[in-house]
Design an enzyme around this catalytic site. Structure first.
Site, PDB file in Angstrom:
ATOM      1  N   LYS A   1     105.995  66.315  21.416  1.00 40.62           N
ATOM      2  CA  LYS A   1     106.579  64.999  21.147  1.00 40.62           C
ATOM      3  C   LYS A   1     108.006  65.011  21.692  1.00 40.62           C
ATOM      4  O   LYS A   1     108.813  65.861  21.303  1.00 40.62           O
ATOM      5  CB  LYS A   1     106.589  64.702  19.648  1.00 40.62           C
TER       6      LYS A   1
ATOM      7  N   LYS B   1      93.442  62.507   9.484  1.00 40.67           N
ATOM      8  CA  LYS B   1      94.355  63.212   8.588  1.00 40.67           C
ATOM      9  C   LYS B   1      93.559  63.883   7.477  1.00 40.67           C
ATOM     10  O   LYS B   1      92.655  63.268   6.890  1.00 40.67           O
ATOM     11  CB  LYS B   1      95.362  62.233   7.991  1.00 40.67           C
TER      12      LYS B   1
ATOM     13  N   GLU C   1      95.613  70.638  13.410  1.00 44.88           N
ATOM     14  CA  GLU C   1      97.039  70.507  13.706  1.00 44.88           C
ATOM     15  C   GLU C   1      97.883  70.811  12.468  1.00 44.88           C
ATOM     16  O   GLU C   1      97.651  70.265  11.394  1.00 44.88           O
ATOM     17  CB  GLU C   1      97.320  69.087  14.206  1.00 44.88           C
TER      18      GLU C   1
ATOM     19  N   ASP D   1     102.724  71.453  15.655  1.00 51.69           N
ATOM     20  CA  ASP D   1     103.450  70.198  15.857  1.00 51.69           C
ATOM     21  C   ASP D   1     104.860  70.356  15.308  1.00 51.69           C
ATOM     22  O   ASP D   1     105.800  70.701  16.032  1.00 51.69           O
ATOM     23  CB  ASP D   1     102.685  69.063  15.162  1.00 51.69           C
TER      24      ASP D   1
ATOM     25  N   ASP E   1      94.424  66.670  11.486  1.00 51.20           N
ATOM     26  CA  ASP E   1      95.859  66.902  11.331  1.00 51.20           C
ATOM     27  C   ASP E   1      96.169  67.069   9.850  1.00 51.20           C
ATOM     28  O   ASP E   1      95.920  66.173   9.044  1.00 51.20           O
ATOM     29  CB  ASP E   1      96.636  65.712  11.904  1.00 51.20           C
TER      30      ASP E   1
END
Length: 368
Positions: free
Chosen positions: A262, A163, A213, A238, A188
Site C-alpha cells: 500500500k 474479512k 492476510e 500487510d 484478511d
C-alpha cells in the site's frame, strides 16, 4: 520542479454500503486531497489515506493535516527538488507519519509525470494497458457476504477477499467455498489471531485460499515466521510492512510468502517500488492493497499495479463500489474483470472540482 503552492482539501463522503471488520464498521470516509502546483499552474494530486480514527495505523486525518501543514509542506516548498525520489530523502528527519508523507510525495509524482507529458504508469516502468480487478467484502454476516460476492462475480471481479476473525472464519469460508468452489479467494484477518490459534488457522488450509492476510500482530514479523512453517496456505503481510527493511526482513525470515503493498502505508511510491523490485527479484508475489480510497489514491494504485511483480489482483475496484459520485473524471470502471491503465499524462484522471468542493469541509493553500 518549480513548486509554487500546495493545497489541502479535507473531504468526507458516505460509503454506499458500510464496510465491516472485527475492528469496527466504516460508514463514512474522510481523507485529505493534496494539490501540488508549479509555476506554470500545472497541478499534481495525492491523497492522504489515513482514517478518521487510529484503528488501522496510528495516523489519522487530523494528525496527517498537522504533519503536512507544520512540517512536510514547509520542507518541500523550501527545497529545490528536481525529481520525486528526492522527497523521501527530504522527509527523513520526520519519523514515521507514512501516510502524510505518501500523500505529498504522490502529488509530486503526478505533477512530475505531467511536466514530462508522460503517463505515471509508464514513468514508473509499467507497460500494462489493463490490470485485473479484485474486491474486498466487508459484511457482518455470511449471508450478506454471499450476496455481495454474487454481485461482484457478475461484475467480473477476478479475486475476492473476505474479512475473518476467530469467531467468524471456518463456517464463513465453508459457506463461500460451497457456493463458489472455483473463485480466487483470500482471507484478511487484520491481526485478529495469536499463536494460540494455530490449529484454528491450520483448519483453513482445506479451503485452497490464495493467502491469509496479516493473521497475527500488526507489528510482528517473528511470530508470523513460526506460523508460516505450520500452514500450507501462504501468509501475506500487510500492516507489518511499513518500510523496505520490514519487507526484506520478512522475506529473509520466511514470515510470509506474499506481500501487500500500500503506497500510503509504506510512505510513498519510491519505497513501494523498492519493495516491488526486491520481491520480484526473489520470486515473492506482491499485490496492491486498498484503503477505501477516493479516486486520486485509486489512480496512483492503478499506475503502480501494472508493474510485473504484481501478479495477484489487487483491491482496486470501480469507483461505484464505494461512491455515488467520485472526485475524479472519468471514474474508475471495471469491465470484464479488468481496469484500463490511462494513457494520459500523470495519473490520467481529472479532478471533478464540483464534487470535490461539495465534499470539502476545509481547505487551505500554502504558497512559496
Amino acid at each position: 520542479m518549480n513548486l509554487k503552492a500546495i493545497g489541502l482539501y479535507v473531504i468526507k463522503m458516505p460509503l454506499k454500503l458500510p464496510f465491516s471488520t472485527h475492528l469496527g464498521t466504516v460508514a463514512e470516509r474522510e481523507a485529505i486531497i493534496i494539490e501540488a502546483i508549479d509555476s506554470t499552474g500545472l497541478k499534481g494530486y495525492g491523497e492522504a489515506v489515513a482514517f478518521s480514527s487510529p484503528w488501522y495505523t496510528e495516523e489519522t486525518v487530523q494528525t496527517c493535516y498537522h504533519v503536512l501543514k507544520d512540517f512536510l509542506i514547509p520542507l518541500l516548498l523550501d527545497s529545490d527538488i528536481i525529481h520525486p525520489n528526492q522527497v523521501d530523502v527530504l522527509f527523513k528527519g520526520i519519523r514515521r507519519n507514512h501516510m502524510a508523507k505518501a500523500a505529498l510525495e504522490t502529488a509530486v509524482w503526478d505533477l512530475y509525470a505531467k511536466q514530462k507529458n508522460m503517463p505515471l504508469a509508464r514513468l514508473l516502468g509499467s507497460t500494462a494497458t489493463t490490470i485485473p480487478a479484485g474486491v474486498v467484502v466487508g459484511a457482518k454476516t455470511a449471508a450478506a457476504a454471499i450476496d455481495q460476492i454474487e454481485g461482484y462475480i457478475e461484475e467480473g471481479y477476478s479475486r475476492i477477499k473476505v474479512k475473518i476473525s476467530p469467531d467468524h472464519d471456518y463456517a464463513l469460508l465453508a459457506m463461500i467455498r460451497g457456493k463458489f468452489p472455483d473463485i480466487q479467494l483470500m482471507a484478511d484477518a487484520n491481526s485478529a489471531y495469536t499463536l494460540d490459534d494455530v490449529e484454528k488457522l491450520k483448519a483453513l488450509d482445506e479451503f485452497g485460499l490464495l493467502m491469509i492476510e496479516q493473521p497475527l500482530g500488526v507489528d510482528d514479523i517473528v511470530d508470523h515466521a513460526k506460523l508460516q512453517k505450520q500452514l500450507t496456505t501462504p501468509i501475506c503481510l500487510d500492516e507489518s510492512i511499513v518500510s523496505f527493511d520490514d519487507a526484506r526482513k520478512a522475506v529473509e525470515l520466511g514470515s510470509c510468502q506474499v506481500i501487500n503493498i500500500k503506497i500510503g502505508r509504506v510512505g510513498g511510491l519510491k519505497t513501494a517500488l523498492a519493495i516491488h523490485d526486491y520481491c520480484k527479484d526473489r520470486g515473492v508475489p506482491v499485490w496492491c492493497g486498498g484503503m477505501l480510497e477516493f479516486g486520486v489514491s485509486r489512480a496512483h494504485n492503478i499506475a503502480m499495479a501494472g508493474l510485473p511483480g504484481f501478479t495477484i489482483p489487487g483491491d482496486i475496484s470501480s469507483s461505484s463500489r464505494y461512491w455515488e459520485e467520485d472526485i475524479i473524471v472519468p471514474e474508475v470502471t471495471v469491465r470484464n474483470g479488468a481496469i484500463e491503465v490511462p494513457d494520459q499524462p500523470g495519473i490520467g484522471f481529472e479532478i471533478n472540482y464540483k464534487r470535490l468542493k461539495a465534499a470539502c469541509s476545509f481547505e487551505e493553500m500554502f504558497r512559496l
